[in-house]
Design an enzyme around this catalytic site. Structure first.
Site, PDB file in Angstrom:
ATOM      1  N   ASN A  14      23.383  33.980  38.406  1.00 52.47           N
ATOM      2  CA  ASN A  14      22.462  32.772  38.074  1.00 52.47           C
ATOM      3  C   ASN A  14      21.669  32.200  39.260  1.00 52.47           C
ATOM      4  OD1 ASN A  14      24.589  31.567  39.355  1.00 52.47           O
ATOM      5  ND2 ASN A  14      25.078  29.945  37.662  1.00 52.47           N
TER       6      ASN A  14
ATOM      7  N   ASP B 209      22.627  30.982  42.001  1.00 52.17           N
ATOM      8  CA  ASP B 209      23.273  29.769  43.078  1.00 52.17           C
ATOM      9  C   ASP B 209      23.935  30.245  44.359  1.00 52.17           C
ATOM     10  OD1 ASP B 209      25.608  30.759  42.029  1.00 52.17           O
ATOM     11  OD2 ASP B 209      26.394  29.065  41.051  1.00 52.17           O
TER      12      ASP B 209
ATOM     13  N   ASP C 117      25.845  37.821  42.020  1.00 51.97           N
ATOM     14  CA  ASP C 117      25.512  36.472  41.384  1.00 51.97           C
ATOM     15  C   ASP C 117      24.568  36.548  40.184  1.00 51.97           C
ATOM     16  OD1 ASP C 117      24.914  33.663  41.058  1.00 51.97           O
ATOM     17  OD2 ASP C 117      23.709  33.638  42.763  1.00 51.97           O
TER      18      ASP C 117
ATOM     19  N   GLU D 245      52.792  40.716  44.084  1.00 51.64           N
ATOM     20  CA  GLU D 245      52.360  40.409  45.437  1.00 51.64           C
ATOM     21  C   GLU D 245      53.608  40.096  46.031  1.00 51.64           C
ATOM     22  OE1 GLU D 245      49.589  38.148  48.762  1.00 51.64           O
ATOM     23  OE2 GLU D 245      50.842  36.973  47.141  1.00 51.64           O
TER      24      GLU D 245
ATOM     25  N   ASP E 211      29.386  35.350  40.133  1.00 55.72           N
ATOM     26  CA  ASP E 211      30.145  35.029  38.648  1.00 55.72           C
ATOM     27  C   ASP E 211      30.260  35.922  37.736  1.00 55.72           C
ATOM     28  OD1 ASP E 211      27.571  35.587  37.911  1.00 55.72           O
ATOM     29  OD2 ASP E 211      26.897  33.480  38.744  1.00 55.72           O
TER      30      ASP E 211
ATOM     31  N   ASP F  80      50.480  36.364  42.148  1.00 60.15           N
ATOM     32  CA  ASP F  80      50.411  35.839  43.411  1.00 60.15           C
ATOM     33  C   ASP F  80      52.017  35.066  44.099  1.00 60.15           C
ATOM     34  OD1 ASP F  80      48.255  34.970  45.332  1.00 60.15           O
ATOM     35  OD2 ASP F  80      49.328  33.089  45.187  1.00 60.15           O
TER      36      ASP F  80
HETATM   37  C1  NOJ Z   1      48.136  35.418  48.266  1.00 58.83           C
HETATM   38  C2  NOJ Z   1      46.652  35.273  47.961  1.00 58.83           C
HETATM   39  O1  NOJ Z   1      46.345  36.896  48.043  1.00 58.83           O
HETATM   40  C3  NOJ Z   1      45.852  34.735  48.955  1.00 58.83           C
HETATM   41  O2  NOJ Z   1      44.455  34.771  49.114  1.00 58.83           O
HETATM   42  C4  NOJ Z   1      46.233  33.123  48.615  1.00 58.83           C
HETATM   43  O3  NOJ Z   1      45.566  32.476  49.769  1.00 58.83           O
HETATM   44  C5  NOJ Z   1      47.748  32.892  48.661  1.00 58.83           C
HETATM   45  N1  NOJ Z   1      48.493  33.942  48.212  1.00 58.83           N
HETATM   46  C6  NOJ Z   1      48.208  31.373  48.192  1.00 58.83           C
HETATM   47  O4  NOJ Z   1      47.856  31.672  46.763  1.00 58.83           O
HETATM   48 CA    CA Z   2      26.373  32.248  40.426  1.00 59.47          CA
END
Ligand code: NOJ
Ligand code: CA
Length: 514
Positions: free
Chosen positions: A22, A24, A20, A246, A28, A195
């Protein structure tokens, strides 16, 4: 000459939890830039960033509201550009996460679709009229996959209701994503992690999910056309950009279809990730992996953790050491000492295999799954949507410990978004850098030595329950998963734990010069 991604070590940064900058309490880009030296020192070839786009964070950024900008919590587009340049200067490639299956419900398309039953944007999603729910499919996070809008129509979301699924039959959806790829390729990113890559195409007839029937949305043949188009865009850029899928599929043959020469370059080896610490099972996964990759010339990948699964030191310390979403075994006893010994052995085993390897942040520190996060602090929609039956994935997403003896352990100056265990005072980057026996030192040595290892895998004769193989002519790896110490020959380059009077003890992996 071999392209970089064929044998790269790719480090996954989960932006909320790396560092982090900043104060919070949320990681980031400033934090990543300030701690890039850790990754240079570790010796990784590339960073994969989990999503960094503007997002309401209903699923920690996997709900993207705008694919061409940076989430303000994480920083600005200018900072991302600076980070890409700094990483490149340090010799590190950048891979970003692209989330094509769904968008955030805050995305302008979905907002427009919600505004009126006649909005043309409804065609970009899966809207169906009421009153009945169109199917009783079960969502990936549990619960139903349809939510009703105030005007009575239903929309499809395989994940959270804040993640409406896109309709990939619509040309605008396809064009938009090709343009998003170009946007980031123009900014110098070296690749994309795709993804939920097997879910994009749905059967418009919306049939029920039945055993022995074609699945309505898993791995439909039409999905491959999408990645062929993507591959063409990627291939039109200089510099060996890469596409990584994935792809969760039980069949190695179906998995390999994503790796045909005009599709993705590689995909996550989730079978390896889920495999128990069991010699027969691991050998089988390794053999299946190499068998299906080789004819395609595709690169195999080796993964033992990510932001969705139980941390290896916890998992390998349980009686049942495999991973499955259906049975996470949270709270069942774990022996973290044994789990750590095995995680060290698993690291050397996976880093010796031919192909690319992944390291999820904190894996190199031997962090355990945090299982005592107070319910009120848990954020994962998997926890909420499963009616709290599933603990969710927050336990592997706790902010990293960098230095100091008290939380937040140098993560930043604010209170971290998830609490860190006090015991992590012994697991900080600073402590482990100074300790040659630490997990961090093991990873660092392995990544350096791995650079001189090449060539295909050839199994060596071994005792039962021992995995022994050669790479090329001068290197061998022996992983002892049996219950007793075994002899070996060769000069020791690196061992995951102490040897026992010249023998290789149980749950130990050794790298040898032959
Ligand atoms: C796979 C990602 O690795 C996971 O973290 C996410 O919740 C789902 N796809 C939906 O995008
Ligand atoms: Ca931050």
């Amino acid at each position: 000459m071999s392209t970089w991604w064929r044998d790269a070590v790719i480090y996954q940064v989960y932006p909320r939890s790396y560092a982090d900058g900043n104060g919070d309490g949320i990681g980031d880009l400033a934090g990543v830039r300030a701690h890039l030296d850790h990754l240079v020192d570790l010796g990784v070839d590339a960073i994969w960033f989990s999503p960094w786009y503007p997002s309401p964070q209903a699923d920690a950024g996997y709900d993207v509201a705008d694919y061409r900008d940076i989430e303000p919590i994480f920083g600005t587009l200018a900072e991302a550009e600076a980070l890409i340049t700094e990483a490149h200067t340090a010799g590190i490639k950048i891979i970003i996460d692209i989330v094509p299956n769904h968008v955030s419900s805050a995305h302008t398309w979905f907002q427009a679709a919600l505004a009126s039953p006649d909005a043309p944007e409804r065609e970009l999603f899966w809207f169906r009229p009421g009153p009945e729910r169109p199917t009783d499919w079960e969502g990936e996070f549990g619960g139903p996959t349809w939510t009703q809008t105030p005007d009575g129509a239903w929309y499809l979301h395989l994940f959270d209701k804040a993640q409406p699924d896109l309709n990939w039959n619509h040309p605008r959806v396809r064009e938009e994503h090709l343009d998003i790829l170009r946007f980031w390729l123009d900014r110098g990113v070296d690749g994309f992690r795709v993804d939920s890559a097997a879910l994009l195409v749905k059967d418009p007839a919306l049939p029920p999910v039945l055993p022995d029937q074609p699945h309505p949305f898993h791995d439909l043949d039409g999905v491959h056309e999408i990645y062929r188009e993507w591959r063409q865009v990627i291939g039109s850029y200089e510099g060996d950009r890469t596409l990584i899928g994935e792809v969760w599929l039980p069949s190695p043959e179906r998995f390999a279809r994503y790796l045909r020469p005009d599709e993705m370059h590689s995909a996550f080896n989730l079978d390896f990730l889920c495999s128990p610490w069991d010699p027969a099972r691991l050998r089988q996964v390794i053999e299946d992996t190499l068998r299906v990759h080789e004819p395609l010339g595709a690169v195999a990948t080796w993964v033992i953790s990510n932001h969705d699964v139980t941390r290896p030191v916890t998992r390998y310390g349980r009686e049942e050491t495999g991973f499955s979403f259906a049975a996470k075994r949270e709270g069942t006893p774990t022996d973290l000492r044994l789990g750590t010994v095995r995680a060290r052995a698993a690291a050397l085993l996976s880093l010796a295999l031919p192909g690319a390897a992944y390291v999820y942040q904190g894996e190199e520190l031997g962090l355990e799954e945090v299982e005592d996060i107070p319910p009120a602090l848990r954020q994962d929609p998997m926890w909420h949507r499963s009616g709290h039956r599933d603990p969710g994935r927050d336990g592997c997403r706790v902010p990293l410990p960098w230095s100091d003896t008290e939380p937040p352990f140098g993560f930043g100056t604010g209170t971290p978004w998830l609490p860190q265990p006090r015991g992590w005072k012994d697991r900080t980057v600073a402590v482990q850098r100074a300790d040659p026996a630490s997990m961090l030192s093991l990873y660092r040595s392995a990544l350096a030595l791995r650079r001189s290892v090449s060539g295909p895998l050839a199994w060596l004769p071994s005792e039962p329950d021992v995995l022994a193989f050669r790479r090329g002519s001068g290197f061998a790896c022996v992983a002892n998963l049996s219950a007793s110490a075994v002899p070996f020959t060769g000069e020791v380059l690196l061992a995951s734990g102490p040897l026992d009077d010249g023998l290789l003890p149980p749950d130990t992996t050794i790298w040898l010069a032959l």
